[in-house]
Design a protein around this motif. Structure first.
Motif, PDB file in Angstrom:
ATOM      1  N   GLU A  22     -20.857 103.660 -17.875  1.00  0.00           N
ATOM      2  CA  GLU A  22     -21.552 102.944 -18.862  1.00  0.00           C
ATOM      3  C   GLU A  22     -21.731 101.693 -18.333  1.00  0.00           C
ATOM      4  OE1 GLU A  22     -19.484 106.337 -20.724  1.00  0.00           O
ATOM      5  OE2 GLU A  22     -18.662 104.662 -19.813  1.00  0.00           O
ATOM      6  N   ILE A  23     -20.877 101.030 -17.303  1.00  0.00           N
ATOM      7  CA  ILE A  23     -20.986  99.579 -16.857  1.00  0.00           C
ATOM      8  C   ILE A  23     -22.009  99.641 -15.900  1.00  0.00           C
ATOM      9  CG2 ILE A  23     -19.847  97.922 -15.552  1.00  0.00           C
ATOM     10  CD1 ILE A  23     -17.391  98.707 -17.175  1.00  0.00           C
ATOM     11  N   LEU A  24     -21.857 100.854 -14.732  1.00  0.00           N
ATOM     12  CA  LEU A  24     -22.986 101.178 -13.750  1.00  0.00           C
ATOM     13  C   LEU A  24     -24.401 101.098 -14.381  1.00  0.00           C
ATOM     14  CD1 LEU A  24     -21.024 103.556 -11.662  1.00  0.00           C
ATOM     15  CD2 LEU A  24     -21.577 101.003 -11.279  1.00  0.00           C
ATOM     16  N   ALA A  25     -24.361 101.794 -15.547  1.00  0.00           N
ATOM     17  CA  ALA A  25     -25.971 102.108 -16.135  1.00  0.00           C
ATOM     18  C   ALA A  25     -26.461 100.685 -16.706  1.00  0.00           C
ATOM     19  CB  ALA A  25     -25.828 103.131 -17.206  1.00  0.00           C
ATOM     20  N   ARG A  96     -27.724  86.663 -18.957  1.00  0.00           N
ATOM     21  CA  ARG A  96     -28.267  87.802 -19.614  1.00  0.00           C
ATOM     22  C   ARG A  96     -27.312  89.007 -19.032  1.00  0.00           C
ATOM     23  NH1 ARG A  96     -34.353  87.980 -18.785  1.00  0.00           N
ATOM     24  NH2 ARG A  96     -34.244  90.003 -19.565  1.00  0.00           N
ATOM     25  N   ALA A  97     -26.479  88.878 -18.136  1.00  0.00           N
ATOM     26  CA  ALA A  97     -25.706  89.864 -17.273  1.00  0.00           C
ATOM     27  C   ALA A  97     -25.015  90.262 -18.368  1.00  0.00           C
ATOM     28  CB  ALA A  97     -25.098  89.254 -16.290  1.00  0.00           C
ATOM     29  N   PRO A  98     -24.698  91.997 -17.930  1.00  0.00           N
ATOM     30  CA  PRO A  98     -23.755  92.726 -18.803  1.00  0.00           C
ATOM     31  C   PRO A  98     -22.292  92.521 -18.523  1.00  0.00           C
ATOM     32  CG  PRO A  98     -24.869  94.054 -17.145  1.00  0.00           C
ATOM     33  CD  PRO A  98     -25.448  92.590 -17.021  1.00  0.00           C
ATOM     34  N   PHE A  99     -21.659  91.215 -18.642  1.00  0.00           N
ATOM     35  CA  PHE A  99     -20.225  91.164 -18.435  1.00  0.00           C
ATOM     36  C   PHE A  99     -19.485  90.880 -19.723  1.00  0.00           C
ATOM     37  CE2 PHE A  99     -21.853  89.489 -14.284  1.00  0.00           C
ATOM     38  CZ  PHE A  99     -21.490  90.260 -13.340  1.00  0.00           C
TER      39      PHE A  99
END
Length: 139
Positions: A22-25, A96-99
């Motif tokens: 999920e994180i990689l996606a 906007r990064a998914p962290f």
């Protein structure tokens, strides 16, 4: 303007815990957005410091120190290289990064040839310009 966006290491990254599918996606989707916008120049994750080494220079002496290294908060787990118009644009993209919570990311501007003024002589500038295509061609 180019900026290096530095993702700090965590206990998990230093323990070799790999990101979930999920994180990689999510990160892949974000990287695609950066690429489509013409911002992304490079993006890489780094293995844990236990697989690395440091070389300490003291005069002519060179000392190799094998990882792992202490102070996880001072280590780098990955990076992006972005081309943007301003530091604020880099910050806006990074927001906007998914962290999740606990992640710390640093933004640092990359030196450009003109930043070195007269210290970058015409000969050194020519050398730099000759190297860039060679390096880019190795991808």
């Amino acid at each position: 303007m180019r900026f290096m966006v530095i993702v700090k290491a965590s206990k998990d990254s230093e323990a070799g815990v790999l990101p979930t599918k999920e994180i990689l996606a999510e990160m892949g989707k974000f990287n695609e957005e950066l690429a489509k916008a013409g911002v992304l120049l490079a993006a890489e994750g780094l293995q844990a410091s236990s697989t690395g080494a440091r070389v300490r220079f003291s005069g002519q002496k060179r000392t190799v120190i094998d990882g792992p290294f202490a102070e996880t908060k001072e280590l780098v787990a990955g990076f992006w290289l972005w081309q943007v118009k301003s530091k604020q644009e880099a910050i806006d993209w990074l927001k906007r990064a998914p962290f999740d919570s606990g992640t710390e990311v640093e933004i640092r501007q990359v030196f450009e040839p003109e930043d070195f003024g007269c210290n970058l002589t015409p000969e050194l500038r020519e050398q730099e310009e000759r190297l860039r295509p060679q390096v880019a061609g190795k991808r």
